[in-house]
Write a protein that holds these residues in place. Structure first.
Motif, PDB file in Angstrom:
ATOM      1  N   VAL A 162       0.840  -1.198   0.000  1.00 42.28           N
ATOM      2  CA  VAL A 162       0.000   0.000   0.000  1.00 42.28           C
ATOM      3  C   VAL A 162       0.876   1.251   0.000  1.00 42.28           C
ATOM      4  CG1 VAL A 162      -1.951   1.163   1.081  1.00 42.28           C
ATOM      5  CG2 VAL A 162      -1.677  -1.314   1.376  1.00 42.28           C
ATOM      6  N   ALA A 163       0.687   2.082  -1.014  1.00 44.66           N
ATOM      7  CA  ALA A 163       1.350   3.382  -1.109  1.00 44.66           C
ATOM      8  C   ALA A 163       0.444   4.454  -0.519  1.00 44.66           C
ATOM      9  CB  ALA A 163       1.690   3.692  -2.564  1.00 44.66           C
ATOM     10  N   ALA A 164       0.963   5.683  -0.411  1.00 45.50           N
ATOM     11  CA  ALA A 164       0.219   6.785   0.202  1.00 45.50           C
ATOM     12  C   ALA A 164      -0.132   7.846  -0.838  1.00 45.50           C
ATOM     13  CB  ALA A 164       1.020   7.412   1.331  1.00 45.50           C
ATOM     14  N   ILE A 165      -1.357   8.387  -0.695  1.00 47.89           N
ATOM     15  CA  ILE A 165      -1.852   9.455  -1.543  1.00 47.89           C
ATOM     16  C   ILE A 165      -2.163  10.675  -0.672  1.00 47.89           C
ATOM     17  CG2 ILE A 165      -3.738  10.145  -3.100  1.00 47.89           C
ATOM     18  CD1 ILE A 165      -1.778   8.105  -4.297  1.00 47.89           C
ATOM     19  N   ASP A 166      -1.877  11.852  -1.201  1.00 46.42           N
ATOM     20  CA  ASP A 166      -2.166  13.103  -0.515  1.00 46.42           C
ATOM     21  C   ASP A 166      -3.547  13.587  -0.946  1.00 46.42           C
ATOM     22  OD1 ASP A 166      -2.292  15.661   0.532  1.00 46.42           O
ATOM     23  OD2 ASP A 166      -0.257  16.219  -0.082  1.00 46.42           O
TER      24      ASP A 166
ATOM     25  N   ALA B 172      -3.223  13.387  -5.068  1.00 41.40           N
ATOM     26  CA  ALA B 172      -1.942  13.263  -5.762  1.00 41.40           C
ATOM     27  C   ALA B 172      -1.058  12.319  -4.969  1.00 41.40           C
ATOM     28  CB  ALA B 172      -1.275  14.626  -5.902  1.00 41.40           C
ATOM     29  N   PRO B 173      -0.084  11.677  -5.606  1.00 40.58           N
ATOM     30  CA  PRO B 173       0.845  10.828  -4.853  1.00 40.58           C
ATOM     31  C   PRO B 173       1.521  11.618  -3.740  1.00 40.58           C
ATOM     32  CG  PRO B 173       1.099  10.437  -7.198  1.00 40.58           C
ATOM     33  CD  PRO B 173       0.183  11.626  -7.064  1.00 40.58           C
ATOM     34  N   ALA B 174       1.601  11.029  -2.554  1.00 45.53           N
ATOM     35  CA  ALA B 174       2.283  11.690  -1.436  1.00 45.53           C
ATOM     36  C   ALA B 174       3.757  11.870  -1.772  1.00 45.53           C
ATOM     37  CB  ALA B 174       2.118  10.858  -0.173  1.00 45.53           C
ATOM     38  N   SER B 175       4.320  12.985  -1.351  1.00 51.64           N
ATOM     39  CA  SER B 175       5.689  13.325  -1.729  1.00 51.64           C
ATOM     40  C   SER B 175       6.700  12.312  -1.238  1.00 51.64           C
ATOM     41  CB  SER B 175       6.049  14.707  -1.184  1.00 51.64           C
ATOM     42  OG  SER B 175       5.962  14.719   0.237  1.00 51.64           O
ATOM     43  N   PHE B 176       6.394  11.597  -0.142  1.00 49.08           N
ATOM     44  CA  PHE B 176       7.349  10.672   0.467  1.00 49.08           C
ATOM     45  C   PHE B 176       7.163   9.229   0.019  1.00 49.08           C
ATOM     46  CE2 PHE B 176       3.753  11.523   3.267  1.00 49.08           C
ATOM     47  CZ  PHE B 176       3.164  10.264   3.309  1.00 49.08           C
ATOM     48  N   SER B 177       6.050   8.901  -0.623  1.00 50.67           N
ATOM     49  CA  SER B 177       5.692   7.503  -0.846  1.00 50.67           C
ATOM     50  C   SER B 177       6.558   6.840  -1.914  1.00 50.67           C
ATOM     51  CB  SER B 177       4.228   7.394  -1.267  1.00 50.67           C
ATOM     52  OG  SER B 177       3.852   6.047  -1.476  1.00 50.67           O
ATOM     53  N   ASN B 178       6.941   5.600  -1.658  1.00 48.28           N
ATOM     54  CA  ASN B 178       7.560   4.791  -2.697  1.00 48.28           C
ATOM     55  C   ASN B 178       6.529   4.461  -3.767  1.00 48.28           C
ATOM     56  OD1 ASN B 178       9.956   4.784  -1.311  1.00 48.28           O
ATOM     57  ND2 ASN B 178       9.747   2.709  -0.513  1.00 48.28           N
TER      58      ASN B 178
ATOM     59  N   ALA C 238      -2.015  -1.194  -4.132  1.00 50.02           N
ATOM     60  CA  ALA C 238      -3.056  -0.207  -3.883  1.00 50.02           C
ATOM     61  C   ALA C 238      -2.456   1.040  -3.262  1.00 50.02           C
ATOM     62  CB  ALA C 238      -4.121  -0.790  -2.947  1.00 50.02           C
ATOM     63  N   CYS C 239      -3.248   2.107  -3.254  1.00 50.15           N
ATOM     64  CA  CYS C 239      -2.861   3.332  -2.568  1.00 50.15           C
ATOM     65  C   CYS C 239      -4.078   3.863  -1.820  1.00 50.15           C
ATOM     66  CB  CYS C 239      -2.308   4.370  -3.541  1.00 50.15           C
ATOM     67  SG  CYS C 239      -3.416   4.792  -4.911  1.00 50.15           S
ATOM     68  N   ALA C 240      -3.821   4.603  -0.760  1.00 49.18           N
ATOM     69  CA  ALA C 240      -4.882   5.150   0.082  1.00 49.18           C
ATOM     70  C   ALA C 240      -4.377   6.446   0.701  1.00 49.18           C
ATOM     71  CB  ALA C 240      -5.271   4.143   1.165  1.00 49.18           C
ATOM     72  N   PRO C 241      -5.279   7.282   1.205  1.00 46.79           N
ATOM     73  CA  PRO C 241      -4.820   8.513   1.859  1.00 46.79           C
ATOM     74  C   PRO C 241      -3.804   8.217   2.959  1.00 46.79           C
ATOM     75  CG  PRO C 241      -7.180   8.597   1.527  1.00 46.79           C
ATOM     76  CD  PRO C 241      -6.746   7.203   1.152  1.00 46.79           C
ATOM     77  N   GLY C 242      -2.770   9.050   3.021  1.00 49.88           N
ATOM     78  CA  GLY C 242      -1.723   8.825   4.012  1.00 49.88           C
ATOM     79  C   GLY C 242      -1.055  10.098   4.491  1.00 49.88           C
ATOM     80  N   VAL C 243      -1.684  11.247   4.249  1.00 51.29           N
ATOM     81  CA  VAL C 243      -1.125  12.536   4.666  1.00 51.29           C
ATOM     82  C   VAL C 243      -2.067  13.185   5.676  1.00 51.29           C
ATOM     83  CG1 VAL C 243      -0.415  14.842   3.923  1.00 51.29           C
ATOM     84  CG2 VAL C 243       0.067  12.861   2.477  1.00 51.29           C
ATOM     85  N   GLY C 244      -1.544  13.493   6.866  1.00 53.22           N
ATOM     86  CA  GLY C 244      -2.346  14.139   7.899  1.00 53.22           C
ATOM     87  C   GLY C 244      -3.391  13.236   8.507  1.00 53.22           C
ATOM     88  N   VAL C 245      -3.073  11.947   8.660  1.00 50.43           N
ATOM     89  CA  VAL C 245      -4.042  10.986   9.171  1.00 50.43           C
ATOM     90  C   VAL C 245      -4.271  11.213  10.662  1.00 50.43           C
ATOM     91  CG1 VAL C 245      -4.543   8.527   9.478  1.00 50.43           C
ATOM     92  CG2 VAL C 245      -3.342   9.323   7.420  1.00 50.43           C
ATOM     93  N   HIS C 246      -5.523  11.197  11.077  1.00 54.10           N
ATOM     94  CA  HIS C 246      -5.899  11.394  12.481  1.00 54.10           C
ATOM     95  C   HIS C 246      -5.650  10.095  13.238  1.00 54.10           C
ATOM     96  CE1 HIS C 246      -9.121  13.486  15.235  1.00 54.10           C
ATOM     97  NE2 HIS C 246      -7.915  13.485  15.765  1.00 54.10           N
ATOM     98  N   CYS C 247      -4.753  10.133  14.209  1.00 54.63           N
ATOM     99  CA  CYS C 247      -4.296   8.911  14.878  1.00 54.63           C
ATOM    100  C   CYS C 247      -4.397   9.031  16.397  1.00 54.63           C
ATOM    101  CB  CYS C 247      -2.824   8.626  14.537  1.00 54.63           C
ATOM    102  SG  CYS C 247      -2.475   8.295  12.814  1.00 54.63           S
TER     103      CYS C 247
ATOM    104  N   GLY D 205      -4.343   0.714  -7.480  1.00 54.02           N
ATOM    105  CA  GLY D 205      -5.684   1.277  -7.451  1.00 54.02           C
ATOM    106  C   GLY D 205      -5.935   2.054  -6.174  1.00 54.02           C
ATOM    107  N   PHE D 206      -6.823   3.058  -6.258  1.00 50.59           N
ATOM    108  CA  PHE D 206      -7.039   3.984  -5.151  1.00 50.59           C
ATOM    109  C   PHE D 206      -8.208   3.549  -4.275  1.00 50.59           C
ATOM    110  CE2 PHE D 206      -9.068   8.015  -3.623  1.00 50.59           C
ATOM    111  CZ  PHE D 206      -8.096   8.332  -2.688  1.00 50.59           C
TER     112      PHE D 206
END
Length: 384
Positions: A272-276, A283-289, A296-305, A373-374
């Motif tokens: 799983v890659a990260a999307i901004d 858009a693809p997250a700046s840090f994601s491989n 697959a890819c999913a949101p990964g920027v500013g996630v509430h944890c 896929g997103f």
């Protein structure tokens, strides 16, 4: 790990003479939890003094043993660590992509169960669970819990100074708890509070996941292999798990089109890659491989944890992050458990987690080339 050779325990007999008698390697007892599938050999001289290294070439020894006619399963002991691009990249690495950001906002309540879904055992292989965080509503309201191995969290408990990767496993577990109310959560401590482990301990953690009956295993860790190494050789560690076990791993945060990133690159693993998705954009997250191997890819920027209470002092600008139980964090570490949670939530009474995984992956569209896929998330997946 310098000067260490791992051998599949059933194959020890065929290489014992070469390692112990010819080379003088020794077999120390495994500290801590028991380990049965892999035996570790220490090359002579490696532990003879502070910083002392063996004069033997461990990679060459592994190559020689693998070329024997009886083909023993032999390898190096790879290092894994919590994946923060701000800390640099050990050989095997995984986890968060940016500094956390403190937020005062509690997490929304867990989602309602999907109609017709059933309980699913989910094992999270990470830093473990912060015991105090289990009192947070996201965990206290979650109905199903297995065994949680403890995250020690703090480098200084007296001042609540949080270690480099302390609380990482708690953040990952909170995502699963929130989006998969039918998940029986089990936290398995494989990374220490600074985010470091090795292949031997990862293999042992997989054994504990199998013993817990895990149907889904989440691994927000990993790292790049050397060109001469084989993902297939390392992937044999998953053989302890039943064939239908769903494996989900973060794709890593080194901002490269990397080819050999383990465990995400292994054939059995959903990567799983990260999307901004901040500011309404995608858009693809700046840090994601990225890479053709990513599922697959999913949101990964500013996630509430969810996150332990305390102070995190590793920020790039030197300003400490003071947490009261919640943060915003970015990384493929948080995209992966979200996808795993959706698989768990979609596991039906008459089906398996593997069935749910295939159905989810078949429905993914609108991704990016080399990101898979997103899978979208609701707006409140991100911190306010």
């Amino acid at each position: 790990m310098a000067d260490e050779v791992l051998v599949a325990t059933p194959d020890v007999g065929v290489v014992q003479g070469e390692l112990e008698n010819e080379l003088g390697a020794r077999r120390p007892q495994v500290a801590g939890r028991s380990m049965s599938r892999v035996t570790r050999f220490i090359l002579p001289g490696a532990a003879g003094g502070r910083g002392r290294r063996s004069t033997l070439d461990a990679p060459a020894i592994v190559r020689r043993l693998r070329n024997r006619p009886d083909r023993p399963r032999v390898g190096l002991n790879h290092v894994f660590a919590g994946n923060g691009i701000f800390t640099g990249q050990p050989k095997l690495h995984g986890g968060a992509g940016t500094d956390p950001r403190a937020t005062p906002y509690p997490l929304p309540a867990p989602e309602a169960p999907v109609v017709g879904s059933r309980p699913v055992k989910v094992a999270i292989l990470d830093t473990g669970m912060d015991p105090a965080s289990l009192a947070l509503p996201i965990f206290a309201q979650h109905p199903l819990h297995g065994t949680h191995e403890m995250d020690t969290v703090y480098e200084n408990p007296a001042t609540q100074a949080i270690s480099l990767m302390g609380g990482h496993g708690t953040a990952v577990a909170g995502i699963v708890a929130r989006y998969a109310p039918n998940a029986e959560l089990t936290s398995i401590q494989v990374l220490n509070q600074f985010g470091v482990t090795d292949e031997l301990n990862l293999t042992a953690a997989l054994e504990r996941a199998a013993a817990a009956g895990a149907e889904i295993v989440v691994m927000s860790l990993g790292g790049a292999l050397l060109p001469e190494e084989s993902v297939d050789e390392l992937a044999t560690m998953f053989d302890v798990l039943p064939p239908g076990t769903v494996l989900v791993a973060s794709a890593g945060n080194t901002e490269t089109e990397i080819e050999d990133y383990f465990p995400a690159r292994a054939g059995r693993v959903t990567s799983v890659a990260a999307i901004d998705t901040t500011d309404g954009q995608k858009a693809p997250a700046s840090f994601s491989n990225s890479g053709d191997w990513i599922t697959a890819c999913a949101p990964g920027v500013g996630v509430h944890c969810a996150y332990p209470a305390g102070t995190w002092n590793y920020t790039a600008n030197g300003a400490p992050v003071v947490s009261t139980g919640y943060i915003a964090w970015s990384g493929t570490s948080f995209s992966a458990p979200y996808l795993a949670a959706r698989i768990a939530a979609g596991t039906m009474e008459n089906g398996t987690a593997a069935d749910a995984a295939e159905k989810l992956k078949a429905g993914l569209t609108g991704g990016f080339r080399r990101y898979g896929g997103f899978l979208d998330a609701p707006p409140d997946f991100l911190a306010p």
